[in-house]
Scaffold this active site. Structure first.
Site, PDB file in Angstrom:
ATOM      1  N   ARG A   1      13.903  -8.845 -15.961  1.00 41.90           N
ATOM      2  CA  ARG A   1      15.004  -7.910 -16.195  1.00 41.90           C
ATOM      3  C   ARG A   1      14.506  -6.470 -16.073  1.00 41.90           C
ATOM      4  NH1 ARG A   1      17.661 -10.069 -21.746  1.00 41.90           N
ATOM      5  NH2 ARG A   1      17.304  -7.902 -22.327  1.00 41.90           N
TER       6      ARG A   1
ATOM      7  N   ARG B   1       8.937 -13.135 -19.441  1.00 41.87           N
ATOM      8  CA  ARG B   1      10.302 -13.694 -19.410  1.00 41.87           C
ATOM      9  C   ARG B   1      10.895 -13.560 -18.008  1.00 41.87           C
ATOM     10  NH1 ARG B   1      14.957 -11.806 -23.419  1.00 41.87           N
ATOM     11  NH2 ARG B   1      14.364  -9.739 -22.686  1.00 41.87           N
TER      12      ARG B   1
ATOM     13  N   LYS C   1      15.860 -14.549 -30.213  1.00 36.95           N
ATOM     14  CA  LYS C   1      17.234 -14.701 -30.726  1.00 36.95           C
ATOM     15  C   LYS C   1      18.094 -15.512 -29.762  1.00 36.95           C
ATOM     16  CE  LYS C   1      18.009 -10.247 -30.663  1.00 36.95           C
ATOM     17  NZ  LYS C   1      16.698  -9.790 -30.149  1.00 36.95           N
TER      18      LYS C   1
ATOM     19  N   ARG D   1      23.805  -4.309 -34.372  1.00 37.95           N
ATOM     20  CA  ARG D   1      22.493  -3.717 -34.125  1.00 37.95           C
ATOM     21  C   ARG D   1      22.339  -2.382 -34.825  1.00 37.95           C
ATOM     22  NH1 ARG D   1      21.173  -6.294 -28.996  1.00 37.95           N
ATOM     23  NH2 ARG D   1      19.052  -5.718 -28.482  1.00 37.95           N
TER      24      ARG D   1
ATOM     25  N   ARG E   1      12.486   0.076 -26.515  1.00 39.32           N
ATOM     26  CA  ARG E   1      13.426  -0.822 -27.207  1.00 39.32           C
ATOM     27  C   ARG E   1      12.897  -1.167 -28.603  1.00 39.32           C
ATOM     28  NH1 ARG E   1      14.083  -5.469 -22.973  1.00 39.32           N
ATOM     29  NH2 ARG E   1      15.392  -6.466 -24.539  1.00 39.32           N
TER      30      ARG E   1
HETATM   31  P1  AP5 Z   1      14.605 -14.500 -25.885  1.00 39.91           P
HETATM   32  O1  AP5 Z   1      15.194 -15.691 -26.585  1.00 39.91           O
HETATM   33  O2  AP5 Z   1      15.148 -14.129 -24.555  1.00 39.91           O
HETATM   34  O3  AP5 Z   1      14.574 -13.265 -26.885  1.00 39.91           O
HETATM   35  P2  AP5 Z   1      15.722 -12.314 -27.420  1.00 39.91           P
HETATM   36  O4  AP5 Z   1      15.382 -11.983 -28.838  1.00 39.91           O
HETATM   37  O5  AP5 Z   1      17.064 -12.898 -27.147  1.00 39.91           O
HETATM   38  O6  AP5 Z   1      15.419 -11.069 -26.499  1.00 39.91           O
HETATM   39  P3  AP5 Z   1      16.379 -10.056 -25.738  1.00 39.91           P
HETATM   40  O7  AP5 Z   1      15.503  -9.158 -24.947  1.00 39.91           O
HETATM   41  O8  AP5 Z   1      17.474 -10.753 -24.991  1.00 39.91           O
HETATM   42  O9  AP5 Z   1      16.954  -9.312 -26.932  1.00 39.91           O
HETATM   43  P4  AP5 Z   1      17.446  -7.927 -26.947  1.00 39.91           P
HETATM   44  O10 AP5 Z   1      18.070  -7.974 -28.275  1.00 39.91           O
HETATM   45  O11 AP5 Z   1      16.547  -6.801 -26.762  1.00 39.91           O
HETATM   46  O12 AP5 Z   1      18.336  -7.855 -25.618  1.00 39.91           O
HETATM   47  P5  AP5 Z   1      19.891  -8.031 -25.400  1.00 39.91           P
HETATM   48  O13 AP5 Z   1      20.083  -8.812 -24.180  1.00 39.91           O
HETATM   49  O14 AP5 Z   1      20.572  -8.438 -26.665  1.00 39.91           O
HETATM   50  O15 AP5 Z   1      13.026 -14.748 -25.786  1.00 39.91           O
HETATM   51  C1  AP5 Z   1      12.183 -13.801 -25.142  1.00 39.91           C
HETATM   52  C2  AP5 Z   1      11.100 -14.537 -24.315  1.00 39.91           C
HETATM   53  O16 AP5 Z   1      10.232 -15.220 -25.222  1.00 39.91           O
HETATM   54  C3  AP5 Z   1      11.677 -15.617 -23.388  1.00 39.91           C
HETATM   55  O17 AP5 Z   1      10.942 -15.657 -22.215  1.00 39.91           O
HETATM   56  C4  AP5 Z   1      11.509 -16.920 -24.198  1.00 39.91           C
HETATM   57  O18 AP5 Z   1      11.362 -18.009 -23.363  1.00 39.91           O
HETATM   58  C5  AP5 Z   1      10.233 -16.631 -24.998  1.00 39.91           C
HETATM   59  N1  AP5 Z   1      10.258 -17.249 -26.314  1.00 39.91           N
HETATM   60  C6  AP5 Z   1      11.336 -17.370 -27.165  1.00 39.91           C
HETATM   61  N2  AP5 Z   1      10.969 -17.977 -28.306  1.00 39.91           N
HETATM   62  C7  AP5 Z   1       9.623 -18.221 -28.204  1.00 39.91           C
HETATM   63  C8  AP5 Z   1       8.647 -18.825 -29.065  1.00 39.91           C
HETATM   64  N3  AP5 Z   1       8.964 -19.281 -30.276  1.00 39.91           N
HETATM   65  N4  AP5 Z   1       7.369 -18.894 -28.615  1.00 39.91           N
HETATM   66  C9  AP5 Z   1       7.021 -18.427 -27.378  1.00 39.91           C
HETATM   67  N5  AP5 Z   1       7.902 -17.857 -26.508  1.00 39.91           N
HETATM   68  C10 AP5 Z   1       9.180 -17.755 -26.916  1.00 39.91           C
HETATM   69  O19 AP5 Z   1      20.295  -6.500 -25.161  1.00 39.91           O
HETATM   70  C11 AP5 Z   1      19.876  -5.787 -24.029  1.00 39.91           C
HETATM   71  C12 AP5 Z   1      20.365  -4.348 -24.148  1.00 39.91           C
HETATM   72  O20 AP5 Z   1      21.815  -4.324 -24.232  1.00 39.91           O
HETATM   73  C13 AP5 Z   1      19.895  -3.590 -25.390  1.00 39.91           C
HETATM   74  O21 AP5 Z   1      18.621  -3.030 -25.233  1.00 39.91           O
HETATM   75  C14 AP5 Z   1      21.007  -2.539 -25.506  1.00 39.91           C
HETATM   76  O22 AP5 Z   1      20.824  -1.497 -24.587  1.00 39.91           O
HETATM   77  C15 AP5 Z   1      22.251  -3.306 -25.097  1.00 39.91           C
HETATM   78  N6  AP5 Z   1      22.926  -3.929 -26.254  1.00 39.91           N
HETATM   79  C16 AP5 Z   1      23.066  -5.253 -26.500  1.00 39.91           C
HETATM   80  N7  AP5 Z   1      23.719  -5.457 -27.659  1.00 39.91           N
HETATM   81  C17 AP5 Z   1      23.999  -4.221 -28.162  1.00 39.91           C
HETATM   82  C18 AP5 Z   1      24.640  -3.772 -29.340  1.00 39.91           C
HETATM   83  N8  AP5 Z   1      25.119  -4.618 -30.265  1.00 39.91           N
HETATM   84  N9  AP5 Z   1      24.739  -2.445 -29.531  1.00 39.91           N
HETATM   85  C19 AP5 Z   1      24.255  -1.566 -28.633  1.00 39.91           C
HETATM   86  N10 AP5 Z   1      23.626  -1.923 -27.501  1.00 39.91           N
HETATM   87  C20 AP5 Z   1      23.495  -3.237 -27.263  1.00 39.91           C
END
Ligand code: AP5
Length: 214
Positions: free
Chosen positions: A160, A127, A13, A88, A171
């Site tokens: 991370r 990552r 994402k 979410r 997660r």
């Molecule tokens: P990446 O693009 O980083 O993936 P992502 O979907 O953004 O993953 P995140 O871990 O950031 O999402 P998340 O939703 O769990 O975490 P967030 O930070 O929002 O890609 C992942 C890896 O794959 C990278 O290394 C990339 O290079 C590689 N990649 C990407 N595309 C690829 C492809 N096509 N092919 C191969 N490799 C690829 O949230 C973290 C925490 O914050 C949550 O767990 C929660 O505790 C809290 N939080 C955040 N938002 C909320 C909310 N709205 N409500 C409640 N808690 C929240």
């Protein structure tokens, strides 16, 4: 254009949202990045969010919704925005809809980046994230030019805390229980679009641009 990025943790994402934001000149709003920035700055919000993030749990809706509503009401969001990691939960989605309805607006697209669980654990363990500027890399598919150093700002890149395999499993469980229902929620609103997130990143982006229009 107002876009929501849906998908499991690590589905890509953030990778896609950054490119969408660049292409369409709209802000990229990542709740995860906002929490991490608060944590780095040592704010109360950051400390509270960390308690949940480190366990792979969602930060409570009451800490999350106001933050996003405040952000999308800012001037730079007038022409749209891309939400990454929000909503979410169903209550978050309802809060977003209610806030937009009040100002006579609605979301245009919810793009689900679909990646099966078995691909996720691999991706997450490779990552590397820059805790300073938020850039993300992958040790195999997008390595930094100098090992362990962010190409963009020169700070260290790290695994991370919440990318440890046990936390990733938690997660994913939380994703299936609390976030996946949003797919039906947005299907009912006729704004859901799905892309195959297992393709190479450029292909995923091409598919998204096809949906959003050039
Ligand atoms: P990446 O693009 O980083 O993936 P992502 O979907 O953004 O993953 P995140 O871990 O950031 O999402 P998340 O939703 O769990 O975490 P967030 O930070 O929002 O890609 C992942 C890896 O794959 C990278 O290394 C990339 O290079 C590689 N990649 C990407 N595309 C690829 C492809 N096509 N092919 C191969 N490799 C690829 O949230 C973290 C925490 O914050 C949550 O767990 C929660 O505790 C809290 N939080 C955040 N938002 C909320 C909310 N709205 N409500 C409640 N808690 C929240």
């Amino acid at each position: 254009m107002k876009i929501i990025m849906l998908g499991a943790p690590g589905a890509g994402k953030g990778t896609q949202a950054k490119q969408i934001a660049d292409k369409y000149s709209i802000p990229h709003i990542s709740t995860g990045d906002i929490f991490r920035a608060n944590l780095k700055a040592g704010t109360e919000l950051g400390k509270k969010a960390k308690e949940y993030m480190d366990q792979g749990l969602l930060v409570p809706d009451e800490l999350t919704c106001d933050l996003v509503m405040d952000r999308i009401s800012q001037d730079d969001c007038k022409n749209g925005f891309v939400l990454d990691g929000f909503p979410r939960t169903i209550p978050q989605a309802e809060a977003l809809d209610a806030a937009l309805t009040k100002i006579g607006q609605k979301m245009d697209y919810a793009v689900d980046v679909d990646v099966p669980d078995e691909n996720i654990i691999n991706r997450m363990s490779g990552r590397r994230a820059c805790l300073n500027c938020g850039a993300t890399y992958h040790i195999v598919s997008i390595p930094t030019k100098v090992e362990g150093v962010c190409d963009r700002c020169g700070s260290p890149v790290v695994l991370r805390d919440d990318d440890q395999p046990e936390t990733v499993k938690k997660r994913l469980e939380v994703y299936h229980a609390q976030t996946q229902p949003l797919i039906d929620y947005y299907k009912k609103q006729n704004i859901l679009k799905s892309v195959d997130g297992t393709q190479p990143m450029e292909e995923v982006f091409r598919a998204i641009v096809e949906i959003l229009g050039a």
